[in-house]
Design a protein around this motif. Sequence first.
Motif, PDB file in Angstrom:
ATOM      1  N   LEU A   1       0.850  -1.176   0.000  1.00 41.27           N
ATOM      2  CA  LEU A   1       0.000   0.000   0.000  1.00 41.27           C
ATOM      3  C   LEU A   1       0.892   1.235   0.000  1.00 41.27           C
ATOM      4  CD1 LEU A   1      -2.803   1.325   0.283  1.00 41.27           C
ATOM      5  CD2 LEU A   1      -2.466   1.247   2.761  1.00 41.27           C
ATOM      6  N   LEU A   2       0.830   2.017  -1.057  1.00 41.66           N
ATOM      7  CA  LEU A   2       1.701   3.177  -1.198  1.00 41.66           C
ATOM      8  C   LEU A   2       1.104   4.429  -0.582  1.00 41.66           C
ATOM      9  CD1 LEU A   2       2.849   2.604  -4.876  1.00 41.66           C
ATOM     10  CD2 LEU A   2       3.941   1.831  -2.774  1.00 41.66           C
ATOM     11  N   GLY A   3      -0.175   4.366  -0.189  1.00 41.52           N
ATOM     12  CA  GLY A   3      -0.809   5.524   0.423  1.00 41.52           C
ATOM     13  C   GLY A   3      -2.275   5.591   0.045  1.00 41.52           C
ATOM     14  N   ILE A   4      -3.014   6.517   0.693  1.00 36.70           N
ATOM     15  CA  ILE A   4      -4.424   6.740   0.418  1.00 36.70           C
ATOM     16  C   ILE A   4      -4.606   8.223   0.154  1.00 36.70           C
ATOM     17  CG2 ILE A   4      -6.773   6.579   1.322  1.00 36.70           C
ATOM     18  CD1 ILE A   4      -5.798   4.345   3.156  1.00 36.70           C
ATOM     19  N   SER A   5      -5.334   8.566  -0.896  1.00 35.95           N
ATOM     20  CA  SER A   5      -5.476   9.971  -1.255  1.00 35.95           C
ATOM     21  C   SER A   5      -6.905  10.252  -1.716  1.00 35.95           C
ATOM     22  CB  SER A   5      -4.495  10.343  -2.362  1.00 35.95           C
ATOM     23  OG  SER A   5      -4.576  11.707  -2.667  1.00 35.95           O
ATOM     24  N   PRO A   6      -7.578  11.237  -1.098  1.00 35.63           N
ATOM     25  CA  PRO A   6      -8.938  11.583  -1.523  1.00 35.63           C
ATOM     26  C   PRO A   6      -8.952  12.370  -2.823  1.00 35.63           C
ATOM     27  CG  PRO A   6      -8.225  13.053   0.227  1.00 35.63           C
ATOM     28  CD  PRO A   6      -7.136  12.021   0.061  1.00 35.63           C
ATOM     29  N   LEU A   7     -10.145  12.550  -3.372  1.00 34.78           N
ATOM     30  CA  LEU A   7     -10.344  13.274  -4.617  1.00 34.78           C
ATOM     31  C   LEU A   7      -9.856  14.715  -4.510  1.00 34.78           C
ATOM     32  CD1 LEU A   7     -11.740  13.641  -7.432  1.00 34.78           C
ATOM     33  CD2 LEU A   7     -13.821  14.219  -6.142  1.00 34.78           C
ATOM     34  N   TYR A   8      -9.138  15.178  -5.542  1.00 31.97           N
ATOM     35  CA  TYR A   8      -8.725  16.572  -5.663  1.00 31.97           C
ATOM     36  C   TYR A   8      -9.596  17.208  -6.752  1.00 31.97           C
ATOM     37  CZ  TYR A   8      -4.487  15.096  -3.221  1.00 31.97           C
ATOM     38  OH  TYR A   8      -3.610  14.574  -2.303  1.00 31.97           O
ATOM     39  N   LEU A   9     -10.352  18.226  -6.393  1.00 31.45           N
ATOM     40  CA  LEU A   9     -11.222  18.887  -7.370  1.00 31.45           C
ATOM     41  C   LEU A   9     -10.540  20.141  -7.895  1.00 31.45           C
ATOM     42  CD1 LEU A   9     -14.847  18.535  -5.940  1.00 31.45           C
ATOM     43  CD2 LEU A   9     -13.802  17.366  -7.873  1.00 31.45           C
ATOM     44  N   ARG A  10      -9.621  19.955  -8.801  1.00 29.82           N
ATOM     45  CA  ARG A  10      -8.924  21.093  -9.393  1.00 29.82           C
ATOM     46  C   ARG A  10      -9.869  21.843 -10.318  1.00 29.82           C
ATOM     47  NH1 ARG A  10      -7.448  19.945 -14.684  1.00 29.82           N
ATOM     48  NH2 ARG A  10      -7.401  17.755 -15.266  1.00 29.82           N
ATOM     49  N   PRO A  11      -9.585  23.127 -10.593  1.00 27.79           N
ATOM     50  CA  PRO A  11     -10.422  23.900 -11.515  1.00 27.79           C
ATOM     51  C   PRO A  11     -10.561  23.185 -12.857  1.00 27.79           C
ATOM     52  CG  PRO A  11      -8.914  25.350 -10.363  1.00 27.79           C
ATOM     53  CD  PRO A  11      -8.511  23.946  -9.991  1.00 27.79           C
ATOM     54  N   GLY A  12     -11.735  23.209 -13.407  1.00 22.97           N
ATOM     55  CA  GLY A  12     -11.989  22.475 -14.645  1.00 22.97           C
ATOM     56  C   GLY A  12     -12.593  21.124 -14.316  1.00 22.97           C
ATOM     57  N   VAL A  13     -11.838  20.290 -13.616  1.00 21.91           N
ATOM     58  CA  VAL A  13     -12.365  19.011 -13.146  1.00 21.91           C
ATOM     59  C   VAL A  13     -13.493  19.260 -12.149  1.00 21.91           C
ATOM     60  CG1 VAL A  13     -11.843  16.957 -11.781  1.00 21.91           C
ATOM     61  CG2 VAL A  13     -10.254  17.705 -13.550  1.00 21.91           C
ATOM     62  N   ARG A  14     -13.306  20.278 -11.288  1.00 18.09           N
ATOM     63  CA  ARG A  14     -14.312  20.600 -10.278  1.00 18.09           C
ATOM     64  C   ARG A  14     -15.681  20.845 -10.922  1.00 18.09           C
ATOM     65  NH1 ARG A  14     -14.151  23.084  -5.080  1.00 18.09           N
ATOM     66  NH2 ARG A  14     -16.098  24.152  -4.585  1.00 18.09           N
ATOM     67  N   GLU A  15     -15.722  21.726 -11.909  1.00 17.81           N
ATOM     68  CA  GLU A  15     -16.980  22.064 -12.543  1.00 17.81           C
ATOM     69  C   GLU A  15     -17.609  20.855 -13.246  1.00 17.81           C
ATOM     70  OE1 GLU A  15     -14.672  25.566 -11.672  1.00 17.81           O
ATOM     71  OE2 GLU A  15     -14.183  23.764 -12.832  1.00 17.81           O
TER      72      GLU A  15
END
Length: 460
Positions: free
Chosen positions: A391-405
Amino acid sequence: MSADGFRWKTVDDGEPALFGVDELLAPDRSTGRMSDLEFLHVTAKRILNHVPSGSRAPTNWTINVYRGCSHACAYCLAGDTPILMADGRARALSEVRRGDRIYGTAGDDGDRRLVPAEVLDHWATSKPAFAVVLFDGTRLVASADHRFLTTDGWREVRELAVHGADLVQTRREPSARLHKIAVRSVDDLGVEMPMYDITTTTGDFIADGVVSHNCFARPTHEYLGMNLGEDFDRRIVVKINAVERLRAELADPRWTGEAVAMGTNTDPYQRAEGKYRLTRGVVEALGEHGTPFSILTKSPLVTRDLDLLTDAAARAPVSVNFSIGTLDERVWRATEPGTPNPRRRIAAMAALADAGIRTGALVAPVLPGLSDGPDQLREVVRAIRDAGGSLLGISPLYLRPGVREHFLDWLAGFDAELHADYLRRYAHGAYAPEHYLDLLYERAGVPRRRGGVAARLAPQ
Protein backbone atom coordinates in the motif's frame (compact mmCIF):
# COMPACT_ATOMS: atom_id res chain seq x y z
CA MET A 1 1.58 17.70 -41.83
CA SER A 2 4.85 19.57 -42.28
CA ALA A 3 7.76 19.25 -39.87
CA ASP A 4 8.43 22.97 -40.18
CA GLY A 5 5.99 23.73 -37.37
CA PHE A 6 7.95 21.73 -34.84
CA ARG A 7 10.95 22.79 -32.73
CA TRP A 8 12.84 19.60 -33.63
CA LYS A 9 16.40 20.85 -33.89
CA THR A 10 17.20 23.17 -31.02
CA VAL A 11 15.81 24.75 -27.90
CA ASP A 12 16.40 28.18 -26.46
CA ASP A 13 18.92 27.00 -23.89
CA GLY A 14 21.14 25.39 -26.53
CA GLU A 15 20.56 21.77 -25.54
CA PRO A 16 21.34 19.27 -28.32
CA ALA A 17 18.41 18.14 -30.41
CA LEU A 18 16.66 14.87 -29.68
CA PHE A 19 16.01 14.38 -33.38
CA GLY A 20 16.27 16.50 -36.54
CA VAL A 21 13.79 17.59 -39.18
CA ASP A 22 15.21 15.11 -41.64
CA GLU A 23 14.57 12.35 -39.08
CA LEU A 24 10.81 13.00 -38.90
CA LEU A 25 9.20 10.27 -40.96
CA ALA A 26 5.67 10.31 -42.41
CA PRO A 27 2.87 10.49 -39.82
CA ASP A 28 0.95 7.24 -39.29
CA ARG A 29 -2.80 7.78 -38.93
CA SER A 30 -4.05 4.71 -37.13
CA THR A 31 -7.25 2.76 -37.75
CA GLY A 32 -9.65 0.62 -35.73
CA ARG A 33 -9.69 1.30 -31.98
CA MET A 34 -6.76 3.71 -32.41
CA SER A 35 -8.38 5.71 -35.21
CA ASP A 36 -8.45 8.81 -32.98
CA LEU A 37 -4.65 8.86 -32.74
CA GLU A 38 -1.88 10.12 -35.02
CA PHE A 39 1.61 8.68 -34.59
CA LEU A 40 4.63 10.79 -35.55
CA HIS A 41 7.64 8.56 -36.20
CA VAL A 42 11.08 9.90 -35.31
CA THR A 43 14.56 8.43 -34.99
CA ALA A 44 15.95 9.56 -31.64
CA LYS A 45 19.56 10.60 -31.13
CA ARG A 46 19.53 9.29 -27.56
CA ILE A 47 17.22 7.20 -25.39
CA LEU A 48 18.90 7.21 -21.98
CA ASN A 49 18.19 10.76 -20.85
CA HIS A 50 20.16 12.21 -17.97
CA VAL A 51 18.15 14.19 -15.43
CA PRO A 52 19.08 17.89 -15.84
CA SER A 53 21.81 19.31 -13.62
CA GLY A 54 20.38 20.97 -10.56
CA SER A 55 17.72 18.31 -10.10
CA ARG A 56 17.95 15.94 -7.14
CA ALA A 57 15.60 13.31 -8.48
CA PRO A 58 16.19 9.84 -6.99
CA THR A 59 17.26 8.42 -10.35
CA ASN A 60 19.71 10.09 -12.70
CA TRP A 61 18.40 8.46 -15.88
CA THR A 62 15.01 8.16 -17.57
CA ILE A 63 13.61 6.50 -20.68
CA ASN A 64 10.50 7.71 -22.52
CA VAL A 65 9.91 6.00 -25.86
CA TYR A 66 6.70 7.99 -26.46
CA ARG A 67 5.97 11.70 -26.19
CA GLY A 68 2.32 12.48 -25.56
CA CYS A 69 -0.11 10.03 -24.01
CA SER A 70 -3.45 8.60 -25.12
CA HIS A 71 -4.74 7.99 -21.57
CA ALA A 72 -7.87 10.05 -20.78
CA CYS A 73 -7.52 10.36 -17.02
CA ALA A 74 -10.36 12.00 -15.08
CA TYR A 75 -8.26 13.09 -12.11
CA CYS A 76 -4.79 14.52 -11.57
CA LEU A 77 -2.88 14.40 -8.30
CA ALA A 78 -0.68 17.27 -9.39
CA GLY A 79 -1.29 20.28 -11.60
CA ASP A 80 -4.33 21.47 -9.66
CA THR A 81 -2.39 23.93 -7.53
CA PRO A 82 -4.04 27.38 -7.80
CA ILE A 83 -1.66 30.00 -9.28
CA LEU A 84 -2.27 33.72 -8.61
CA MET A 85 -2.75 35.39 -12.00
CA ALA A 86 -2.11 39.08 -12.74
CA ASP A 87 -5.86 39.79 -12.87
CA GLY A 88 -6.21 38.59 -9.28
CA ARG A 89 -7.89 35.32 -10.23
CA ALA A 90 -6.54 31.82 -9.64
CA ARG A 91 -5.79 29.26 -12.35
CA ALA A 92 -4.69 25.63 -12.04
CA LEU A 93 -0.95 25.17 -12.62
CA SER A 94 -1.61 22.58 -15.30
CA GLU A 95 -3.62 25.17 -17.25
CA VAL A 96 -1.09 28.02 -17.09
CA ARG A 97 0.63 28.65 -20.41
CA ARG A 98 3.69 30.44 -21.77
CA GLY A 99 2.98 34.15 -22.09
CA ASP A 100 0.42 34.28 -19.26
CA ARG A 101 0.69 37.13 -16.76
CA ILE A 102 0.88 36.08 -13.12
CA TYR A 103 2.22 37.38 -9.80
CA GLY A 104 5.72 36.72 -8.51
CA THR A 105 7.73 38.57 -5.87
CA ALA A 106 10.53 41.13 -5.78
CA GLY A 107 12.77 42.60 -3.10
CA ASP A 108 14.81 41.08 -0.31
CA ASP A 109 13.42 39.04 2.56
CA GLY A 110 12.85 42.18 4.64
CA ASP A 111 10.91 43.98 1.91
CA ARG A 112 9.53 41.29 -0.37
CA ARG A 113 6.38 42.25 -2.25
CA LEU A 114 4.11 40.93 -4.99
CA VAL A 115 4.87 42.12 -8.52
CA PRO A 116 3.52 41.16 -11.98
CA ALA A 117 5.50 38.52 -13.87
CA GLU A 118 5.33 36.66 -17.18
CA VAL A 119 5.38 32.90 -17.70
CA LEU A 120 8.37 32.03 -19.90
CA ASP A 121 7.80 28.27 -20.05
CA HIS A 122 5.41 25.57 -18.82
CA TRP A 123 6.31 21.92 -18.58
CA ALA A 124 5.41 18.53 -17.15
CA THR A 125 7.30 15.60 -15.70
CA SER A 126 6.78 12.87 -13.07
CA LYS A 127 8.49 12.64 -9.69
CA PRO A 128 7.95 11.05 -6.26
CA ALA A 129 5.19 13.05 -4.56
CA PHE A 130 5.03 14.61 -1.09
CA ALA A 131 2.04 16.28 0.60
CA VAL A 132 2.98 19.49 2.46
CA VAL A 133 0.25 20.49 4.92
CA LEU A 134 0.19 23.92 6.60
CA PHE A 135 -1.50 24.82 9.87
CA ASP A 136 -4.26 26.72 8.06
CA GLY A 137 -5.23 23.54 6.19
CA THR A 138 -3.48 24.38 2.91
CA ARG A 139 -2.20 21.17 1.28
CA LEU A 140 0.35 21.23 -1.54
CA VAL A 141 1.64 18.22 -3.50
CA ALA A 142 5.24 18.69 -4.63
CA SER A 143 8.42 16.79 -5.39
CA ALA A 144 11.15 16.40 -2.76
CA ASP A 145 13.42 18.89 -4.54
CA HIS A 146 10.78 21.59 -5.04
CA ARG A 147 11.59 24.77 -3.12
CA PHE A 148 9.31 27.06 -1.14
CA LEU A 149 10.26 30.38 0.42
CA THR A 150 10.59 30.19 4.22
CA THR A 151 11.54 32.78 6.81
CA ASP A 152 15.05 31.26 6.58
CA GLY A 153 15.28 31.41 2.78
CA TRP A 154 14.48 28.87 0.07
CA ARG A 155 14.04 25.31 1.41
CA GLU A 156 13.34 22.05 -0.39
CA VAL A 157 10.40 19.87 0.60
CA ARG A 158 12.83 17.19 1.80
CA GLU A 159 14.27 19.74 4.23
CA LEU A 160 10.82 20.73 5.48
CA ALA A 161 10.17 17.07 6.31
CA VAL A 162 13.21 16.94 8.59
CA HIS A 163 13.46 20.41 10.11
CA GLY A 164 10.04 22.02 9.61
CA ALA A 165 9.76 25.73 8.77
CA ASP A 166 7.56 28.79 8.49
CA LEU A 167 6.61 29.35 4.84
CA VAL A 168 6.07 32.79 3.33
CA GLN A 169 2.41 33.11 2.38
CA THR A 170 -0.02 35.66 0.97
CA ARG A 171 -3.79 35.63 1.24
CA ARG A 172 -4.08 34.86 -2.48
CA GLU A 173 -4.86 38.49 -3.30
CA PRO A 174 -2.56 40.92 -5.17
CA SER A 175 -2.90 43.58 -2.44
CA ALA A 176 -2.34 41.20 0.47
CA ARG A 177 0.78 41.44 2.61
CA LEU A 178 3.15 38.51 2.93
CA HIS A 179 3.14 36.69 6.26
CA LYS A 180 4.44 33.42 7.67
CA ILE A 181 2.61 30.14 8.19
CA ALA A 182 4.02 27.02 9.86
CA VAL A 183 4.29 23.59 8.22
CA ARG A 184 2.23 21.04 10.11
CA SER A 185 3.32 17.86 8.33
CA VAL A 186 5.09 16.47 5.27
CA ASP A 187 3.92 13.06 4.05
CA ASP A 188 5.74 10.92 1.53
CA LEU A 189 2.93 9.61 -0.69
CA GLY A 190 5.17 6.75 -1.78
CA VAL A 191 4.44 7.07 -5.48
CA GLU A 192 5.51 9.02 -8.54
CA MET A 193 2.91 11.47 -9.85
CA PRO A 194 2.62 13.86 -12.78
CA MET A 195 4.11 17.23 -11.83
CA TYR A 196 3.85 20.60 -13.54
CA ASP A 197 5.99 23.69 -13.22
CA ILE A 198 6.64 27.06 -14.83
CA THR A 199 9.55 29.41 -15.43
CA THR A 200 8.82 33.09 -14.78
CA THR A 201 10.53 36.46 -15.18
CA THR A 202 10.76 36.85 -11.38
CA GLY A 203 12.03 33.33 -10.74
CA ASP A 204 9.06 32.49 -8.53
CA PHE A 205 5.25 32.41 -8.40
CA ILE A 206 2.40 32.17 -5.89
CA ALA A 207 1.24 28.55 -5.50
CA ASP A 208 -1.96 28.27 -3.45
CA GLY A 209 -0.87 31.37 -1.53
CA VAL A 210 2.70 30.18 -0.91
CA VAL A 211 5.78 31.71 -2.58
CA SER A 212 7.21 28.96 -4.76
CA HIS A 213 10.53 28.81 -6.62
CA ASN A 214 10.98 27.87 -10.27
CA CYS A 215 12.24 24.37 -10.94
CA PHE A 216 14.24 23.11 -13.91
CA ALA A 217 12.11 22.26 -16.91
CA ARG A 218 12.40 19.29 -19.24
CA PRO A 219 10.33 20.01 -22.36
CA THR A 220 7.48 17.85 -23.57
CA HIS A 221 5.03 18.59 -26.39
CA GLU A 222 5.41 22.38 -26.15
CA TYR A 223 9.15 21.83 -26.61
CA LEU A 224 8.32 20.36 -30.02
CA GLY A 225 5.93 23.14 -31.03
CA MET A 226 2.75 21.21 -30.19
CA ASN A 227 0.22 22.07 -27.52
CA LEU A 228 -0.25 20.24 -24.23
CA GLY A 229 -3.97 19.78 -24.71
CA GLU A 230 -5.43 17.92 -27.68
CA ASP A 231 -2.03 17.41 -29.33
CA PHE A 232 -0.67 15.75 -26.18
CA ASP A 233 -3.63 13.34 -26.12
CA ARG A 234 -3.90 12.63 -29.84
CA ARG A 235 -0.53 13.15 -31.53
CA ILE A 236 1.92 10.66 -30.15
CA VAL A 237 5.61 11.00 -31.02
CA VAL A 238 7.09 7.50 -31.39
CA LYS A 239 10.85 6.98 -31.17
CA ILE A 240 10.89 4.04 -33.54
CA ASN A 241 14.62 3.34 -33.10
CA ALA A 242 14.38 3.33 -29.28
CA VAL A 243 15.41 -0.29 -28.74
CA GLU A 244 18.30 -0.19 -31.23
CA ARG A 245 19.56 3.10 -29.79
CA LEU A 246 19.26 1.85 -26.19
CA ARG A 247 21.27 -1.29 -26.88
CA ALA A 248 24.06 0.84 -28.31
CA GLU A 249 24.04 3.16 -25.28
CA LEU A 250 24.04 0.28 -22.79
CA ALA A 251 26.99 -1.28 -24.60
CA ASP A 252 29.00 1.93 -24.29
CA PRO A 253 31.90 1.36 -21.85
CA ARG A 254 31.03 4.67 -20.21
CA TRP A 255 27.62 3.39 -19.09
CA THR A 256 27.84 2.51 -15.37
CA GLY A 257 24.55 0.65 -14.97
CA GLU A 258 22.70 3.22 -12.84
CA ALA A 259 18.98 2.87 -12.09
CA VAL A 260 16.57 3.99 -14.81
CA ALA A 261 12.99 5.25 -14.36
CA MET A 262 10.33 4.55 -16.99
CA GLY A 263 7.05 6.45 -17.14
CA THR A 264 8.52 9.74 -15.90
CA ASN A 265 6.82 11.68 -18.68
CA THR A 266 4.18 9.44 -20.26
CA ASP A 267 2.87 5.94 -19.60
CA PRO A 268 5.16 3.37 -21.26
CA TYR A 269 2.17 1.01 -21.56
CA GLN A 270 -0.29 3.43 -23.14
CA ARG A 271 -2.28 2.29 -26.19
CA ALA A 272 0.59 3.02 -28.57
CA GLU A 273 2.61 0.24 -26.93
CA GLY A 274 0.13 -2.35 -28.15
CA LYS A 275 1.01 -1.28 -31.68
CA TYR A 276 4.76 -0.63 -31.46
CA ARG A 277 6.01 -2.90 -28.61
CA LEU A 278 8.91 -0.54 -27.95
CA THR A 279 8.63 -0.74 -24.16
CA ARG A 280 8.92 -4.51 -24.39
CA GLY A 281 12.16 -4.12 -26.31
CA VAL A 282 13.45 -1.60 -23.78
CA VAL A 283 12.63 -3.92 -20.85
CA GLU A 284 14.43 -6.76 -22.61
CA ALA A 285 17.54 -4.67 -23.25
CA LEU A 286 17.69 -3.33 -19.68
CA GLY A 287 17.28 -6.85 -18.31
CA GLU A 288 20.02 -8.31 -20.47
CA HIS A 289 22.42 -5.66 -19.18
CA GLY A 290 21.41 -6.07 -15.52
CA THR A 291 20.24 -2.46 -15.24
CA PRO A 292 17.85 -1.71 -12.32
CA PHE A 293 14.64 0.07 -13.34
CA SER A 294 11.17 1.10 -12.19
CA ILE A 295 7.91 1.44 -14.12
CA LEU A 296 4.91 3.67 -13.35
CA THR A 297 1.80 2.68 -15.30
CA LYS A 298 -2.00 2.60 -15.23
CA SER A 299 -2.26 -0.23 -17.72
CA PRO A 300 -2.57 -4.01 -17.15
CA LEU A 301 -0.76 -4.36 -20.50
CA VAL A 302 2.43 -4.52 -18.43
CA THR A 303 1.67 -8.20 -17.70
CA ARG A 304 2.28 -8.98 -21.36
CA ASP A 305 5.96 -8.56 -20.54
CA LEU A 306 6.05 -10.72 -17.42
CA ASP A 307 8.61 -13.04 -18.96
CA LEU A 308 11.05 -10.20 -19.55
CA LEU A 309 10.32 -8.49 -16.22
CA THR A 310 10.99 -11.75 -14.39
CA ASP A 311 14.29 -12.25 -16.19
CA ALA A 312 15.28 -8.65 -15.47
CA ALA A 313 14.34 -8.91 -11.76
CA ALA A 314 16.65 -11.90 -11.44
CA ARG A 315 19.58 -9.67 -12.40
CA ALA A 316 18.71 -6.31 -10.79
CA PRO A 317 15.98 -4.53 -8.74
CA VAL A 318 12.75 -4.00 -10.72
CA SER A 319 9.44 -2.45 -9.56
CA VAL A 320 6.02 -1.75 -11.14
CA ASN A 321 3.27 0.34 -9.44
CA PHE A 322 -0.41 1.24 -10.09
CA SER A 323 -3.21 3.53 -8.80
CA ILE A 324 -6.59 2.06 -7.71
CA GLY A 325 -9.38 4.23 -6.29
CA THR A 326 -12.08 1.61 -5.68
CA LEU A 327 -13.15 -1.93 -6.48
CA ASP A 328 -16.83 -1.02 -6.28
CA GLU A 329 -18.12 -1.83 -9.77
CA ARG A 330 -21.00 0.65 -9.58
CA VAL A 331 -18.77 3.53 -8.49
CA TRP A 332 -16.07 2.72 -11.06
CA ARG A 333 -18.56 2.54 -13.96
CA ALA A 334 -20.22 5.77 -12.87
CA THR A 335 -17.09 7.85 -12.30
CA GLU A 336 -14.25 6.39 -14.40
CA PRO A 337 -15.80 4.42 -17.27
CA GLY A 338 -12.86 5.09 -19.60
CA THR A 339 -10.17 3.63 -17.34
CA PRO A 340 -9.06 -0.01 -17.12
CA ASN A 341 -11.19 -2.06 -14.74
CA PRO A 342 -9.56 -1.78 -11.30
CA ARG A 343 -9.81 -5.53 -10.79
CA ARG A 344 -7.68 -5.96 -13.90
CA ARG A 345 -5.08 -3.78 -12.23
CA ILE A 346 -5.28 -5.94 -9.09
CA ALA A 347 -4.91 -9.04 -11.24
CA ALA A 348 -1.90 -7.48 -12.95
CA MET A 349 -0.39 -6.69 -9.55
CA ALA A 350 -0.91 -10.27 -8.41
CA ALA A 351 0.71 -11.62 -11.55
CA LEU A 352 3.70 -9.34 -11.00
CA ALA A 353 4.01 -10.26 -7.33
CA ASP A 354 3.72 -13.98 -8.12
CA ALA A 355 6.54 -13.53 -10.59
CA GLY A 356 8.71 -11.94 -7.89
CA ILE A 357 8.35 -8.34 -9.10
CA ARG A 358 8.10 -5.59 -6.45
CA THR A 359 4.70 -3.97 -6.91
CA GLY A 360 2.04 -1.93 -5.12
CA ALA A 361 -0.70 0.66 -5.48
CA LEU A 362 -1.86 4.08 -4.34
CA VAL A 363 -5.53 4.05 -3.26
CA ALA A 364 -6.67 7.12 -5.19
CA PRO A 365 -8.81 8.98 -5.84
CA VAL A 366 -11.16 8.16 -2.94
CA LEU A 367 -14.56 9.81 -3.51
CA PRO A 368 -16.36 11.07 -0.37
CA GLY A 369 -19.74 9.40 0.00
CA LEU A 370 -19.11 7.10 -2.95
CA SER A 371 -15.98 5.04 -2.33
CA ASP A 372 -14.92 6.01 1.21
CA GLY A 373 -16.92 3.50 3.21
CA PRO A 374 -14.94 1.28 5.63
CA ASP A 375 -15.93 -1.86 3.74
CA GLN A 376 -14.98 -0.31 0.39
CA LEU A 377 -11.59 0.92 1.57
CA ARG A 378 -10.75 -2.29 3.38
CA GLU A 379 -11.70 -4.25 0.28
CA VAL A 380 -9.09 -2.35 -1.75
CA VAL A 381 -6.46 -2.66 0.98
CA ARG A 382 -7.21 -6.37 1.35
CA ALA A 383 -7.03 -6.87 -2.42
CA ILE A 384 -3.64 -5.15 -2.58
CA ARG A 385 -2.41 -7.29 0.31
CA ASP A 386 -3.81 -10.51 -1.15
CA ALA A 387 -2.21 -9.65 -4.49
CA GLY A 388 1.17 -9.42 -2.76
CA GLY A 389 1.53 -5.67 -3.25
CA SER A 390 2.41 -2.75 -0.99
CA LEU A 391 0.00 0.00 0.00
CA LEU A 392 1.70 3.18 -1.20
CA GLY A 393 -0.81 5.52 0.42
CA ILE A 394 -4.42 6.74 0.42
CA SER A 395 -5.48 9.97 -1.25
CA PRO A 396 -8.94 11.58 -1.52
CA LEU A 397 -10.34 13.27 -4.62
CA TYR A 398 -8.73 16.57 -5.66
CA LEU A 399 -11.22 18.89 -7.37
CA ARG A 400 -8.92 21.09 -9.39
CA PRO A 401 -10.42 23.90 -11.51
CA GLY A 402 -11.99 22.47 -14.65
CA VAL A 403 -12.37 19.01 -13.15
CA ARG A 404 -14.31 20.60 -10.28
CA GLU A 405 -16.98 22.06 -12.54
CA HIS A 406 -17.26 18.96 -14.70
CA PHE A 407 -17.44 16.55 -11.76
CA LEU A 408 -19.88 18.60 -9.72
CA ASP A 409 -22.17 19.02 -12.74
CA TRP A 410 -22.19 15.24 -13.16
CA LEU A 411 -22.71 14.69 -9.43
CA ALA A 412 -25.71 17.05 -9.35
CA GLY A 413 -27.52 14.75 -11.76
CA PHE A 414 -26.26 11.58 -10.10
CA ASP A 415 -27.10 12.42 -6.46
CA ALA A 416 -28.40 15.87 -5.46
CA GLU A 417 -27.85 15.28 -1.73
CA LEU A 418 -24.26 14.17 -2.28
CA HIS A 419 -23.71 17.17 -4.56
CA ALA A 420 -24.70 19.49 -1.70
CA ASP A 421 -22.28 17.67 0.60
CA TYR A 422 -19.39 18.17 -1.86
CA LEU A 423 -20.16 21.87 -2.14
CA ARG A 424 -19.72 22.13 1.64
CA ARG A 425 -16.75 19.77 1.82
CA TYR A 426 -14.79 21.49 -0.96
CA ALA A 427 -15.98 25.03 -0.24
CA HIS A 428 -12.50 26.33 0.52
CA GLY A 429 -10.38 24.70 -2.15
CA ALA A 430 -9.53 21.71 -4.29
CA TYR A 431 -8.65 19.46 -1.35
CA ALA A 432 -10.80 17.69 1.20
CA PRO A 433 -10.12 18.75 4.82
CA GLU A 434 -6.99 17.28 6.37
CA HIS A 435 -8.94 15.47 9.10
CA TYR A 436 -10.77 13.58 6.34
CA LEU A 437 -7.50 11.99 5.24
CA ASP A 438 -6.93 10.78 8.81
CA LEU A 439 -10.45 9.33 8.73
CA LEU A 440 -9.73 7.44 5.51
CA TYR A 441 -6.70 5.72 7.02
CA GLU A 442 -8.75 4.89 10.11
CA ARG A 443 -11.55 3.43 8.03
CA ALA A 444 -9.06 1.46 5.94
CA GLY A 445 -7.60 -0.01 9.12
CA VAL A 446 -4.00 0.99 8.39
CA PRO A 447 -1.72 3.46 10.21
CA ARG A 448 -0.88 6.80 8.66
CA ARG A 449 2.79 7.57 9.07
CA ARG A 450 3.43 11.29 9.10
CA GLY A 451 6.70 12.72 7.86
CA GLY A 452 7.78 9.37 6.46
CA VAL A 453 6.88 6.67 4.02
CA ALA A 454 3.30 5.53 3.71
CA ALA A 455 2.07 2.42 5.44
CA ARG A 456 3.22 -0.86 3.93
CA LEU A 457 1.34 -4.13 3.88
CA ALA A 458 3.35 -7.32 3.96
CA PRO A 459 1.64 -10.17 2.11
CA GLN A 460 0.27 -12.85 4.45
